[in-house]
Each structure stands twice: as structure tokens, then as C-alpha cells.
Design a protein around this motif. Structure first.
Motif, PDB file in Angstrom:
ATOM      1  N   UNK A  53      -7.065   8.886 -11.925  1.00  0.00           N
ATOM      2  CA  UNK A  53      -5.791   8.182 -11.785  1.00  0.00           C
ATOM      3  C   UNK A  53      -5.957   6.684 -12.018  1.00  0.00           C
ATOM      4  N   UNK A  54      -5.116   6.134 -12.882  1.00  0.00           N
ATOM      5  CA  UNK A  54      -5.107   4.689 -13.126  1.00  0.00           C
ATOM      6  C   UNK A  54      -4.758   3.965 -11.827  1.00  0.00           C
ATOM      7  N   UNK A  55      -5.266   2.750 -11.678  1.00  0.00           N
ATOM      8  CA  UNK A  55      -5.155   2.011 -10.419  1.00  0.00           C
ATOM      9  C   UNK A  55      -3.713   1.929  -9.923  1.00  0.00           C
ATOM     10  N   UNK A  56      -2.827   1.439 -10.773  1.00  0.00           N
ATOM     11  CA  UNK A  56      -1.450   1.257 -10.317  1.00  0.00           C
ATOM     12  C   UNK A  56      -0.718   2.590 -10.150  1.00  0.00           C
ATOM     13  N   UNK A  57      -1.225   3.650 -10.774  1.00  0.00           N
ATOM     14  CA  UNK A  57      -0.655   4.971 -10.503  1.00  0.00           C
ATOM     15  C   UNK A  57      -0.924   5.364  -9.057  1.00  0.00           C
ATOM     16  N   UNK A  58      -2.117   5.030  -8.566  1.00  0.00           N
ATOM     17  CA  UNK A  58      -2.437   5.304  -7.164  1.00  0.00           C
ATOM     18  C   UNK A  58      -1.478   4.516  -6.262  1.00  0.00           C
ATOM     19  N   UNK A  59      -1.261   3.249  -6.595  1.00  0.00           N
ATOM     20  CA  UNK A  59      -0.354   2.419  -5.802  1.00  0.00           C
ATOM     21  C   UNK A  59       1.062   2.992  -5.790  1.00  0.00           C
ATOM     22  N   UNK A  60       1.496   3.539  -6.924  1.00  0.00           N
ATOM     23  CA  UNK A  60       2.889   3.965  -7.086  1.00  0.00           C
ATOM     24  C   UNK A  60       3.130   5.414  -6.688  1.00  0.00           C
ATOM     25  N   UNK A  61       2.093   6.110  -6.277  1.00  0.00           N
ATOM     26  CA  UNK A  61       2.236   7.509  -5.864  1.00  0.00           C
ATOM     27  C   UNK A  61       1.954   7.597  -4.369  1.00  0.00           C
ATOM     28  N   UNK A  62       2.995   7.754  -3.539  1.00  0.00           N
ATOM     29  CA  UNK A  62       2.799   7.712  -2.087  1.00  0.00           C
ATOM     30  C   UNK A  62       1.707   8.632  -1.568  1.00  0.00           C
ATOM     31  N   UNK A  63       1.612   9.842  -2.123  1.00  0.00           N
ATOM     32  CA  UNK A  63       0.594  10.784  -1.647  1.00  0.00           C
ATOM     33  C   UNK A  63      -0.819  10.287  -1.955  1.00  0.00           C
ATOM     34  N   UNK A  64      -1.008   9.691  -3.138  1.00  0.00           N
ATOM     35  CA  UNK A  64      -2.324   9.152  -3.491  1.00  0.00           C
ATOM     36  C   UNK A  64      -2.639   7.900  -2.681  1.00  0.00           C
ATOM     37  N   UNK A  82      -4.954   0.044   6.649  1.00  0.00           N
ATOM     38  CA  UNK A  82      -4.171  -0.874   5.830  1.00  0.00           C
ATOM     39  C   UNK A  82      -3.726  -0.123   4.584  1.00  0.00           C
ATOM     40  N   UNK A  83      -2.443  -0.150   4.312  1.00  0.00           N
ATOM     41  CA  UNK A  83      -1.891   0.632   3.212  1.00  0.00           C
ATOM     42  C   UNK A  83      -2.553   0.239   1.895  1.00  0.00           C
ATOM     43  N   UNK A  84      -2.857   1.225   1.075  1.00  0.00           N
ATOM     44  CA  UNK A  84      -3.458   0.922  -0.221  1.00  0.00           C
ATOM     45  C   UNK A  84      -2.366   0.472  -1.181  1.00  0.00           C
ATOM     46  N   UNK A  85      -2.502  -0.740  -1.669  1.00  0.00           N
ATOM     47  CA  UNK A  85      -1.573  -1.304  -2.636  1.00  0.00           C
ATOM     48  C   UNK A  85      -2.264  -2.508  -3.264  1.00  0.00           C
ATOM     49  N   UNK A  86      -1.494  -3.445  -3.794  1.00  0.00           N
ATOM     50  CA  UNK A  86      -2.073  -4.631  -4.414  1.00  0.00           C
ATOM     51  C   UNK A  86      -1.102  -5.792  -4.291  1.00  0.00           C
ATOM     52  N   UNK A  87      -1.626  -6.999  -4.132  1.00  0.00           N
ATOM     53  CA  UNK A  87      -0.735  -8.152  -3.987  1.00  0.00           C
ATOM     54  C   UNK A  87       0.050  -8.433  -5.260  1.00  0.00           C
ATOM     55  N   UNK A  88      -0.434  -7.929  -6.405  1.00  0.00           N
ATOM     56  CA  UNK A  88       0.195  -8.281  -7.677  1.00  0.00           C
ATOM     57  C   UNK A  88       1.367  -7.374  -8.052  1.00  0.00           C
ATOM     58  N   UNK A  89       1.784  -6.516  -7.135  1.00  0.00           N
ATOM     59  CA  UNK A  89       2.991  -5.748  -7.415  1.00  0.00           C
ATOM     60  C   UNK A  89       4.235  -6.642  -7.346  1.00  0.00           C
ATOM     61  N   UNK A  90       4.138  -7.790  -6.686  1.00  0.00           N
ATOM     62  CA  UNK A  90       5.272  -8.733  -6.669  1.00  0.00           C
ATOM     63  C   UNK A  90       5.492  -9.344  -8.055  1.00  0.00           C
ATOM     64  N   UNK A  91       4.461  -9.867  -8.730  1.00  0.00           N
ATOM     65  CA  UNK A  91       4.679 -10.309 -10.116  1.00  0.00           C
ATOM     66  C   UNK A  91       5.215  -9.196 -11.011  1.00  0.00           C
ATOM     67  N   UNK A  92       4.765  -7.973 -10.784  1.00  0.00           N
ATOM     68  CA  UNK A  92       5.310  -6.854 -11.550  1.00  0.00           C
ATOM     69  C   UNK A  92       6.801  -6.694 -11.276  1.00  0.00           C
ATOM     70  N   UNK A  93       7.194  -6.865 -10.023  1.00  0.00           N
ATOM     71  CA  UNK A  93       8.591  -6.677  -9.645  1.00  0.00           C
ATOM     72  C   UNK A  93       9.512  -7.694 -10.309  1.00  0.00           C
TER      73      UNK A  93
END
Length: 367
Positions: A53-64, A82-93
Motif C-alpha cells: 500500500x502506498x503511504x497516503x493510501x494507508x493514511x486515507x484508508x481508515x482500516x489500514x 497516536x493515529x497514523x497520518x501525516x502533517x502534510x495532509x493539510x497542504x493536500x487539502x
């Protein structure tokens, strides 16, 4: 903290509230401990997930995202997830593309080069709508944790996000981003103010979704001069703390908030006045100096050098003893001074976590 999820379903009762009590300055029987980047590439089970799974796919898939969030808790007696995500999802948004390039890390194909580029961003986006996947991951993970430990939500700080958006990735000098502060101060404030507004909304949404603590990562704080820190970082950090707490108060919710301004040694006294409950420290600050400058109103977190985990079991235990002796066992949360590195040994994390619990219990019993 929210007692029910956004659909009205009750969250499971919390079993281990140790870290929440430490965050609020209440007496604890031993020191709580968690590790920045505790879900990551040093775990073989995480690498297995990432292989498919690509990194951001993991971030965007709640089960993963839930799966990798829980992986370290299956191995170690940690006091928080701590929830798995990334600080750079804000620039993506707001409309920027971010790629996670193997061997290089986060990369922006298009960066902000001059103020006119700001017009291409949607700085008034509906952050909840854009990042619903992380909120769903928080809710799903909070239920799946079943009350074992509190769940931490997080975001990047405004300055750190701005730096990434201009530099386009990692940088040892942040010279392009810092140049904006001197060449385009008004436009820098516009961007920082816009990011701050989004972050306040997003952090409140995270708590409603299930986060029981929050941490703001200002990873590039230490690259600033003290004057730039006070002008371009501190006001926005304070605004985040005040805005989130005010918004949650209207919902009759209260959660502890942590600020981690890496390498900002000169700013601890100021950070203690921002309204954050916890100041997380990197490994280059003396604990007793940090306590003196922060005062007694805030809890401290940190600050073992991550590289100490490359040492022997005895060395790790000795370093933990020294850390606990310097910080004390109250109003304190044990952690590393930054995140885990990919080549670290999981057994070393086990030694670190066990040492914190065991030695802090002994210290409390003997005091």
C-alpha cells in the motif's frame, strides 16, 4: 473528551487514563510513556502493510490507518496510541500535491515560489470535508482500541507547513521558506493566518471524531531566529491553543494539548504562556533548565535522544534512569526527543518502555 462518536454511538470507557492525568498535572503512580513515530518502518509488520500500500493510501484508508496505529500497542506496554497520518495532509487539502518518494521522503512537485502562487490555493477549503478520511480513522480506531489507552490526534504547526510548501521537501537550512519571512512578511502572515484557521477547525474535528489528546508538531521551529519565532510562530501557536480550547468548551469537551517546537530552546518560557498543557522537548535541552523556564503550570514530555536506542540494553536503562531523575516522576510524560528511525530495533523500544515504567514506580515508592 467526546463520549460518543459523530453518529451518536458511545465510545468504550477508558481503562488506562495515566497519560491524561499526567497531562493535567494530577498525581500518577508511574510515568506514562509513548514514542513519536511509534508506528513506522522499524516494525516489520508495518513494512508488510507498506509493501502492498502506498503511504497516503494507508493514511486515507481508515482500516489500514487503524491497523498500523495499533501495531506498536500489540508489542509494547504504551500509555497512548497516536493515529497514523501525516502533517502534510493539510497542504493536500488546500490543493497542493504531495508525494512520498522512497529514499527521499515527502516531495511537492509544485511549490510556492512567490506570493502570487497563494491565489492557486484553496485556503478557505472545507477541511472536514477534505480530510474526512482521517476523522473516520480516528473514530474507527477509538472504537477498536476499546478503551485500552487514549488516542492522540495531531497536526503540523503553521510555520512547519509553510516551510514544506515553499521548500518542497526536507531542507537543512529552510532558506527559501525563511526568505519569505524577510522578503514577503505580509504575505507570510496571510498564509500563516489561513493555515492557523484551518488547523483550529481540523483539531476540533479530530476531538469530535475521537481524539483524546492533541499534539501540534512545529518540527522546523529551531531554524528560526528568536525574533522570527516571536513574530511568525508564537502568535499562531497561541491562537491554535486558544481557538481549539474555546471551540471545544462550547461542546463541553476538554482535552490536553501538546506543543512540540523542535530545537526552539530559546522559546520554552514563551511556549509555556501559549495555553498548551504539555511542552514536548527534543534531546538538546537540559530537563532542569526546561522545567525552570516552563514553570510548574505545564507538563513536560520527552526527551531521550532517539539514537540512545542504538545502545545496549543496560545503556538504555541507564539513560532512562538519568532522564527520570532529571525530570522527576510527576507532571511528566516520557518520550523520545524526536521520532523513531527506520533501522531501529523493536526490542530497544521494549527496553525503553519497560525501564520508564519500572524505574518510575520505584522512584515513586521510595519518595
Amino acid at each position: 473528551m467526546a463520549a460518543v462518536d459523530p453518529s451518536g454511538k458511545p465510545f468504550p470507557p477508558l481503562i488506562n487514563d495515566l497519560i491524561l492525568r499526567a497531562a493535567r498535572g494530577e498525581k500518577t503512580e508511574h510515568v506514562p510513556v509513548w514514542v513519536m513515530r511509534q508506528a513506522g518502518r522499524y516494525l516489520p509488520e508495518f513494512r508488510e502493510v507498506r509493501a502492498e500500500n502506498e503511504f497516503f493510501k494507508v493514511c486515507r484508508t481508515p482500516e489500514l490507518a487503524c491497523e498500523v496505529t495499533l501495531q506498536p500497542l500489540r508489542r509494547f506496554d504504551l500509555d497512548a496510541a497516536i493515529i497514523f497520518s501525516d502533517i502534510l495532509i493539510i497542504p493536500q487539502a488546500v490543493g497542493m500535491e504531495v508525494q512520498m518518494v522512497p529514499g527521499k521522503g515527502p516531495t511537492f512537485p509544485q511549490v510556492l515560489k512567490e506570493p502570487s502562487d497563494l491565489q492557486h490555493l484553496n485556503l478557505n477549503c472545507n477541511v472536514k470535508e477534505e480530510l474526512q478520511y482521517m476523522l473516520d480513522a480516528l473514530t474507527f480506531t477509538r472504537h477498536t482500541l476499546n478503551g485500552k489507552v487514549p488516542l492522540i490526534g495531531f497536526c503540523g504547526g503553521p510555520w512547519t507547513l509553510m516551510a514544506y510548501m515553499i521548500e518542497g521537501g526536507g531542507s537543512s537550512t529552510q532558506s527559501k521558506a525563511k526568505a519569505w519571512l524577510y522578503k514577503y512578511p505580509e504575505d507570510s502572515h496571510i498564509l500563516l493566518k489561513s493555515l492557523t484557521k484551518l488547523l483550529i477547525e481540523f483539531l476540533i474535528d479530530q476531538v469530535v471524531a475521537g481524539a483524546q489528546m492533541l499534539q501540534v508538531f512545529e518540527s522546523h521551529a529551531g531554524i528560526l531566529t528568536p525574533e522570527c519565532f516571536k513574530t511568525f510562530l508564537l502568535p499562531y501557536i497561541k491562537e491554535i491553543a486558544e481557538g481549539v480550547k474555546s471551540g471545544l468548551k462550547r461542546l463541553n469537551i476538554d482535552v490536553p494539548m501538546t506543543i512540540f517546537a523542535k530545537d526552539a530552546h530559546y522559546g520554552i518560557e514563551e511556549l509555556a504562556t501559549t495555553g498548551f498543557d504539555i511542552i514536548s522537548l527534543d534531546w538538546t535541552i537540559k530537563p532542569m533548565r526546561a522545567r525552570h523556564e516552563a514553570g510548574q503550570k505545564v507538563t513536560l514530555q520527552g526527551n531521550l535522544d532517539p539514537c540512545a536506542l542504538y545502545g545496549s540494553e543496560n545503556d538504555i536503562q541507564d539513560n532512562v534512569k538519568k532522564m527520570l531523575k532529571n525530570f522527576g516522576t510527576q507532571k511528566y510524560i516520557a518520550n523520545l526527543g524526536h521520532g523513531m528511525y527506520p533501522d531501529m530495533c523493536p526490542e530497544s523500544v521494549q527496553t525503553f518502555v519497560n525501564a520508564v515504567h519500572n524505574y518510575s514506580k520505584l522512584m515513586n515508592e521510595s519518595s
